[in-house]
Design a protein around this motif. Sequence first.
Motif, mmCIF file in Angstrom:
data_model
loop_
_atom_site.group_PDB
_atom_site.id
_atom_site.type_symbol
_atom_site.label_atom_id
_atom_site.label_comp_id
_atom_site.label_asym_id
_atom_site.label_seq_id
_atom_site.Cartn_x
_atom_site.Cartn_y
_atom_site.Cartn_z
ATOM 1 N N LEU A 130 37.334 41.203 33.654
ATOM 2 C CA LEU A 130 36.054 41.877 33.444
ATOM 3 C C LEU A 130 34.961 40.872 33.078
ATOM 4 N N VAL A 131 35.329 39.868 32.307
ATOM 5 C CA VAL A 131 34.358 38.840 31.926
ATOM 6 C C VAL A 131 33.848 38.119 33.175
ATOM 7 N N GLY A 132 34.788 37.710 34.044
ATOM 8 C CA GLY A 132 34.394 37.038 35.274
ATOM 9 C C GLY A 132 33.575 37.932 36.185
ATOM 10 N N ALA A 133 33.907 39.231 36.179
ATOM 11 C CA ALA A 133 33.164 40.175 37.019
ATOM 12 C C ALA A 133 31.710 40.292 36.554
ATOM 13 N N PHE A 134 31.497 40.377 35.247
ATOM 14 C CA PHE A 134 30.134 40.500 34.729
ATOM 15 C C PHE A 134 29.332 39.231 34.998
ATOM 16 N N ILE A 135 29.973 38.086 34.886
ATOM 17 C CA ILE A 135 29.271 36.831 35.170
ATOM 18 C C ILE A 135 28.829 36.789 36.631
ATOM 19 N N ARG A 136 29.679 37.299 37.519
ATOM 20 C CA ARG A 136 29.390 37.272 38.953
ATOM 21 C C ARG A 136 28.626 38.491 39.445
ATOM 22 N N MET A 137 28.411 39.487 38.584
ATOM 23 C CA MET A 137 27.896 40.778 39.031
ATOM 24 C C MET A 137 26.592 40.695 39.830
ATOM 25 N N PRO A 138 25.582 39.935 39.393
ATOM 26 C CA PRO A 138 24.352 39.877 40.207
ATOM 27 C C PRO A 138 24.620 39.414 41.638
#
Length: 274
Positions: free
Chosen positions: A235-243
Amino acid sequence: MPERSSTHLLLIPSYNTGGKLVETVRDALKFWAPVWVVVDGSTDGSDAAVEAILPEYGGDLRLLRLKKNSGKGTAVLHGVTQALEEGFTHVLTMDADGQHASGYITTFMQASRKNPNALVLGLPQFDDSAPLIRLRGRRIANWWAQFESQSNLGDCLFGFRVYPARSLYEVMQKTRWARRFDFDPEVAIRLIWRGHPPLNVPAPCRYLTIAEGGISHFNYYRDNVLMTWMFARLLVGAFIRMPWLLARRFSGDHESVHIATPQVERSKSNPRPQ
């Protein structure tokens, strides 16, 4: 005669799958070669049964052994590492327990050849043998996988899939996780992050009974805890990559693909597309 390839390898990881292993291997070799079996520290003698049939298939069949049971991800990584050394570019993984339909191997390989950058994912078509509790858990896992990858990833748990071998190797070298039950969903998400679009291919999936030789090493408590921890980590990696993931999704630059296949047979035999 099986179709032979120097680029696309069929890899079957196995741990204590008994007589189903040789049955699965023989059936797979009707459609594709080469086939490599990675025995992950089995103690049931199933590796000896595969070794006994090696002379029948010559170079079309290879047996790799790991001394200690270390998980599906470790077994696949062991096979992929050797596959890359021998020039293979793609690896199709297939369960050893008879759940996956060998008749669809060629369909998956053809899809990969036409879309070499894609992550070719089996989209399981379950029959009445599928336990309801497993289906419900699968829906939850798929929701999280789709959210964290921001893609139309059809099924994150189905192990019948074709990987770009180099990318799979590099993804697994960068994490100490994805070695056991978390392997299939974690590497799918990470490969989509890496730029490999999911390509969903429907295929039948059967849960075999004990009388049919079905074997499951799934532990509801241990493996669900492992999955929960995996999605929390990613989830952490997903939020970092979300944009970037959202921009890619809405621009259509990385659209997932769904391949329709003829209606799936749901008989007790191992079906093949007509």
